[in-house]
Design a protein around this motif. Structure first.
Motif, PDB file in Angstrom:
ATOM      1  N   SER A 131      10.074  -6.191  29.861  1.00  0.00           N
ATOM      2  CA  SER A 131      10.826  -4.935  29.741  1.00  0.00           C
ATOM      3  C   SER A 131      11.459  -4.562  31.069  1.00  0.00           C
ATOM      4  O   SER A 131      10.914  -4.870  32.135  1.00  0.00           O
ATOM      5  N   PRO A 132      12.594  -3.850  31.010  1.00  0.00           N
ATOM      6  CA  PRO A 132      13.203  -3.393  32.261  1.00  0.00           C
ATOM      7  C   PRO A 132      12.238  -2.491  33.044  1.00  0.00           C
ATOM      8  O   PRO A 132      11.442  -1.759  32.451  1.00  0.00           O
ATOM      9  N   GLN A 133      12.362  -2.565  34.359  1.00  0.00           N
ATOM     10  CA  GLN A 133      11.412  -1.854  35.222  1.00  0.00           C
ATOM     11  C   GLN A 133      11.292  -0.357  34.898  1.00  0.00           C
ATOM     12  O   GLN A 133      10.170   0.147  34.753  1.00  0.00           O
ATOM     13  N   PRO A 134      12.418   0.382  34.756  1.00  0.00           N
ATOM     14  CA  PRO A 134      12.249   1.829  34.505  1.00  0.00           C
ATOM     15  C   PRO A 134      11.539   2.116  33.182  1.00  0.00           C
ATOM     16  O   PRO A 134      10.735   3.048  33.082  1.00  0.00           O
ATOM     17  N   TYR A 135      11.804   1.284  32.185  1.00  0.00           N
ATOM     18  CA  TYR A 135      11.191   1.465  30.861  1.00  0.00           C
ATOM     19  C   TYR A 135       9.682   1.243  30.924  1.00  0.00           C
ATOM     20  O   TYR A 135       8.884   2.081  30.504  1.00  0.00           O
ATOM     21  N   LEU A 136       9.300   0.104  31.499  1.00  0.00           N
ATOM     22  CA  LEU A 136       7.869  -0.213  31.565  1.00  0.00           C
ATOM     23  C   LEU A 136       7.136   0.772  32.491  1.00  0.00           C
ATOM     24  O   LEU A 136       6.017   1.193  32.217  1.00  0.00           O
ATOM     25  N   THR A 137       7.817   1.150  33.566  1.00  0.00           N
ATOM     26  CA  THR A 137       7.199   2.100  34.511  1.00  0.00           C
ATOM     27  C   THR A 137       6.892   3.406  33.791  1.00  0.00           C
ATOM     28  O   THR A 137       5.802   3.971  33.929  1.00  0.00           O
ATOM     29  N   ASP A 138       7.858   3.884  33.016  1.00  0.00           N
ATOM     30  CA  ASP A 138       7.662   5.140  32.287  1.00  0.00           C
ATOM     31  C   ASP A 138       6.424   5.041  31.376  1.00  0.00           C
ATOM     32  O   ASP A 138       5.560   5.923  31.372  1.00  0.00           O
ATOM     33  N   ILE A 139       6.338   3.950  30.650  1.00  0.00           N
ATOM     34  CA  ILE A 139       5.223   3.788  29.705  1.00  0.00           C
ATOM     35  C   ILE A 139       3.887   3.671  30.432  1.00  0.00           C
ATOM     36  O   ILE A 139       2.910   4.339  30.089  1.00  0.00           O
ATOM     37  N   ILE A 140       3.856   2.837  31.451  1.00  0.00           N
ATOM     38  CA  ILE A 140       2.585   2.633  32.174  1.00  0.00           C
ATOM     39  C   ILE A 140       2.151   3.929  32.868  1.00  0.00           C
ATOM     40  O   ILE A 140       0.972   4.299  32.852  1.00  0.00           O
ATOM     41  N   GLN A 141       3.136   4.629  33.437  1.00  0.00           N
ATOM     42  CA  GLN A 141       2.765   5.883  34.116  1.00  0.00           C
ATOM     43  C   GLN A 141       2.158   6.877  33.132  1.00  0.00           C
ATOM     44  O   GLN A 141       1.177   7.555  33.428  1.00  0.00           O
ATOM     45  N   LYS A 142       2.756   6.932  31.958  1.00  0.00           N
ATOM     46  CA  LYS A 142       2.244   7.882  30.961  1.00  0.00           C
ATOM     47  C   LYS A 142       0.840   7.465  30.495  1.00  0.00           C
ATOM     48  O   LYS A 142      -0.033   8.315  30.303  1.00  0.00           O
ATOM     49  N   LEU A 143       0.630   6.169  30.346  1.00  0.00           N
ATOM     50  CA  LEU A 143      -0.709   5.705  29.946  1.00  0.00           C
ATOM     51  C   LEU A 143      -1.720   5.935  31.076  1.00  0.00           C
ATOM     52  O   LEU A 143      -2.869   6.312  30.825  1.00  0.00           O
ATOM     53  N   ALA A 144      -1.256   5.728  32.312  1.00  0.00           N
ATOM     54  CA  ALA A 144      -2.155   5.947  33.459  1.00  0.00           C
ATOM     55  C   ALA A 144      -2.592   7.415  33.489  1.00  0.00           C
ATOM     56  O   ALA A 144      -3.757   7.729  33.767  1.00  0.00           O
ATOM     57  N   GLN A 145      -1.652   8.303  33.168  1.00  0.00           N
ATOM     58  CA  GLN A 145      -2.003   9.737  33.148  1.00  0.00           C
ATOM     59  C   GLN A 145      -3.044  10.019  32.058  1.00  0.00           C
ATOM     60  O   GLN A 145      -3.999  10.750  32.273  1.00  0.00           O
ATOM     61  N   LEU A 146      -2.842   9.414  30.888  1.00  0.00           N
ATOM     62  CA  LEU A 146      -3.821   9.613  29.809  1.00  0.00           C
ATOM     63  C   LEU A 146      -5.189   9.089  30.234  1.00  0.00           C
ATOM     64  O   LEU A 146      -6.223   9.664  29.915  1.00  0.00           O
ATOM     65  N   GLN A 147      -5.153   7.996  30.974  1.00  0.00           N
ATOM     66  CA  GLN A 147      -6.419   7.417  31.447  1.00  0.00           C
ATOM     67  C   GLN A 147      -7.078   8.349  32.479  1.00  0.00           C
ATOM     68  O   GLN A 147      -8.270   8.622  32.406  1.00  0.00           O
ATOM     69  N   GLN A 148      -6.240   8.842  33.409  1.00  0.00           N
ATOM     70  CA  GLN A 148      -6.794   9.736  34.441  1.00  0.00           C
ATOM     71  C   GLN A 148      -7.372  11.012  33.837  1.00  0.00           C
ATOM     72  O   GLN A 148      -8.352  11.568  34.319  1.00  0.00           O
ATOM     73  N   LYS A 149      -6.732  11.484  32.764  1.00  0.00           N
ATOM     74  CA  LYS A 149      -7.204  12.738  32.148  1.00  0.00           C
ATOM     75  C   LYS A 149      -8.334  12.508  31.146  1.00  0.00           C
ATOM     76  O   LYS A 149      -8.765  13.431  30.470  1.00  0.00           O
ATOM     77  N   GLY A 150      -8.749  11.260  30.999  1.00  0.00           N
ATOM     78  CA  GLY A 150      -9.902  10.980  30.137  1.00  0.00           C
ATOM     79  C   GLY A 150      -9.557  10.773  28.664  1.00  0.00           C
ATOM     80  O   GLY A 150     -10.453  10.668  27.833  1.00  0.00           O
ATOM     81  N   HIS A 151      -8.255  10.700  28.325  1.00  0.00           N
ATOM     82  CA  HIS A 151      -7.901  10.438  26.922  1.00  0.00           C
ATOM     83  C   HIS A 151      -8.081   8.966  26.576  1.00  0.00           C
ATOM     84  O   HIS A 151      -8.305   8.622  25.415  1.00  0.00           O
ATOM     85  N   LEU A 152      -7.919   8.116  27.555  1.00  0.00           N
ATOM     86  CA  LEU A 152      -8.059   6.676  27.326  1.00  0.00           C
ATOM     87  C   LEU A 152      -9.025   6.089  28.347  1.00  0.00           C
ATOM     88  O   LEU A 152      -9.051   6.527  29.501  1.00  0.00           O
ATOM     89  N   ASP A 153      -9.789   5.097  27.923  1.00  0.00           N
ATOM     90  CA  ASP A 153     -10.681   4.410  28.857  1.00  0.00           C
ATOM     91  C   ASP A 153     -10.121   3.054  29.264  1.00  0.00           C
ATOM     92  O   ASP A 153     -10.147   2.678  30.421  1.00  0.00           O
ATOM     93  N   ILE A 154      -9.649   2.324  28.272  1.00  0.00           N
ATOM     94  CA  ILE A 154      -9.290   0.918  28.520  1.00  0.00           C
ATOM     95  C   ILE A 154      -7.822   0.681  28.177  1.00  0.00           C
ATOM     96  O   ILE A 154      -7.353   1.083  27.103  1.00  0.00           O
ATOM     97  N   ILE A 155      -7.123   0.009  29.085  1.00  0.00           N
ATOM     98  CA  ILE A 155      -5.730  -0.364  28.798  1.00  0.00           C
ATOM     99  C   ILE A 155      -5.585  -1.868  29.022  1.00  0.00           C
ATOM    100  O   ILE A 155      -5.939  -2.398  30.082  1.00  0.00           O
ATOM    101  N   ARG A 156      -5.103  -2.529  27.976  1.00  0.00           N
ATOM    102  CA  ARG A 156      -4.883  -3.979  28.057  1.00  0.00           C
ATOM    103  C   ARG A 156      -3.388  -4.248  27.942  1.00  0.00           C
ATOM    104  O   ARG A 156      -2.681  -3.519  27.243  1.00  0.00           O
ATOM    105  N   ILE A 157      -2.956  -5.322  28.564  1.00  0.00           N
ATOM    106  CA  ILE A 157      -1.548  -5.727  28.475  1.00  0.00           C
ATOM    107  C   ILE A 157      -1.531  -7.165  27.964  1.00  0.00           C
ATOM    108  O   ILE A 157      -2.044  -8.072  28.631  1.00  0.00           O
TER     109      ILE A 157
END
Ligand code: SF4
Length: 367
Positions: free
Chosen positions: A174-200
């Motif tokens: 995926s293009p860098q801005p697209y993937l960055t947006d998605i990963i950043q949003k998932l990282a936030q969910l992880q930091q806030k405790g909504h998600l524990d595990i993220i696999r790629i």
């Protein structure tokens, strides 16, 4: 082995959409890196050539107009790109009894297309083809910002989901801005405790390791303990370039790397090849995770190893492996989306391999 070749001539010439599947997906597109590697490893009929060079006659033989979705993923899409089969459970008060995990398909593109791809119903589909599938990535090659927001909101609100597997296609193309947006949003969910595990889930380190850039490493390092699920089928795929990328993901992204291998006729359907693959992976710090029977899609029947032969291979292979690699399971992702059924080893217990139960306990007869 290094991919670097001094040869200027290319004998493998991908035919693009002229060799895609008859329903209109999986064009024959192969990265230059992989072309060079195919040329060095037996050409069209070598273990890499067979995986990536189309055989239109064989691929069309069992053609059905409506491309199969053996894992019933379209049915289980609950938010843009989010396939939710392995469900968690809440009690009446909304407390989590156990967690579920969701697959998030974020693109239908890959760096090279595998001829046996389970998602060949839509992967690589050019935009002029109208898909039968209602899946988001069948409708659009990348999700819109609005769709991403919707998917993230779903994950945030689904209290019982604690794990997301980002997939596609190959998310890392995926293009860098697209993937960055998605990963950043998932990282936030992880930091806030909504998600524990993220696999790629990815094959980019195999398909075209030189396309993996510093930003990929940096981006994945923003996740807590990311897991890379590497799809790899043959020891000849483990070039210096691929190993270096895997090493960087470990060192620079803090990733744990696990491998998934599909058992494929005339590619890796022998004990020696799989032994070498699993042993080198273990030596290189990649944990063999699954060996899969290939899925029953019409375009890949010529890759299918008969199940009894497959079980024989696994039974012979497993005792030879290091205990690390032997934690891998041989599994069939059974039709209709009933889930991954591990094949029991059958030596310690009396197993007749004629029936299995899905993850909900329902009993089936093995074809
Ligand atoms: S990398 Fe994965 S999604 Fe892409 S073509 Fe290969 S099997 Fe399919």
């Amino acid at each position: 082995m290094s991919f670097v070749s001094t040869s200027q001539t290319i004998s493998v010439k991908p035919r693009g959409i002229d060799a895609m599947l008859p329903h209109g997906a999986l064009p024959e597109m192969i990265s230059l890196y992989m072309i060079r590697l195919i040329e060095k490893t037996g050409g069209k009929n070598g273990p890499l050539g067979r995986q990536f060079i189309a055989s239109p006659k064989e691929e069309k033989k069992y053609y059905q107009k409506k491309a199969s979705d053996p894992l019933n993923e379209d049915y289980h899409e609950v938010a843009p790109g989010i396939v939710y089969k392995y469900r968690g459970k809440l009690d009446k008060k909304g407390n989590v009894i156990y967690h579920g995990r969701a697959l998030w398909t974020i693109t239908r593109f890959c760096a090279t297309y595998c001829r046996f791809c389970t998602r060949g119903r839509e992967v690589g589909m050019p935009s002029f083809v109208k898909s039968h599938s209602k899946a988001s990535i069948a409708q659009t090659p990348y999700l819109s910002s609005k769709q991403i927001e919707k998917a993230i909101a779903f994950l945030k609100n689904a209290k019982e989901i604690n794990e997301v597997i980002i997939s596609g296609g190959d998310p890392l193309v995926s293009p860098q801005p697209y993937l960055t947006d998605i990963i950043q949003k998932l990282a936030q969910l992880q930091q806030k405790g909504h998600l524990d595990i993220i696999r790629i889930g990815t094959r980019l380190p195999v398909h075209n390791p030189i396309a993996v850039r510093d930003w990929h490493y940096q981006l994945l390092s923003t996740l807590k303990n990311p897991y890379i699920m590497l799809h790899i089928n043959h020891p000849l795929e483990l070039t210096e370039e691929t190993l270096s990328v895997l090493n960087n993901f470990r060192k620079l992204s803090g990733a744990t790397i696990m491998s998934q291998t599909v058992l494929l006729k005339e590619v890796n359907d022998n004990v020696e090849v799989l032994y070498k693959l699993f042993t080198v992976l273990s030596k290189e710090g990649v944990r063999p995770y699954y060996l899969f029977q290939n899925d029953p899609v019409y375009w890949a029947q010529h890759f299918t190893v008969p199940i009894h032969k497959a079980i024989k291979i696994w039974k012979k292979l497993r005792p030879q492996l290091s205990g690390i690699a032997a934690t891998a399971r041989f599994a069939i992702d059974v039709e209709n989306g009933y889930g991954k059924i591990p094949v029991p080893e059958g030596d310690a217990w009396d197993v007749d391999y004629t029936h299995y139960r899905d993850f909900k306990g329902k009993k089936f007869t093995l074809a």
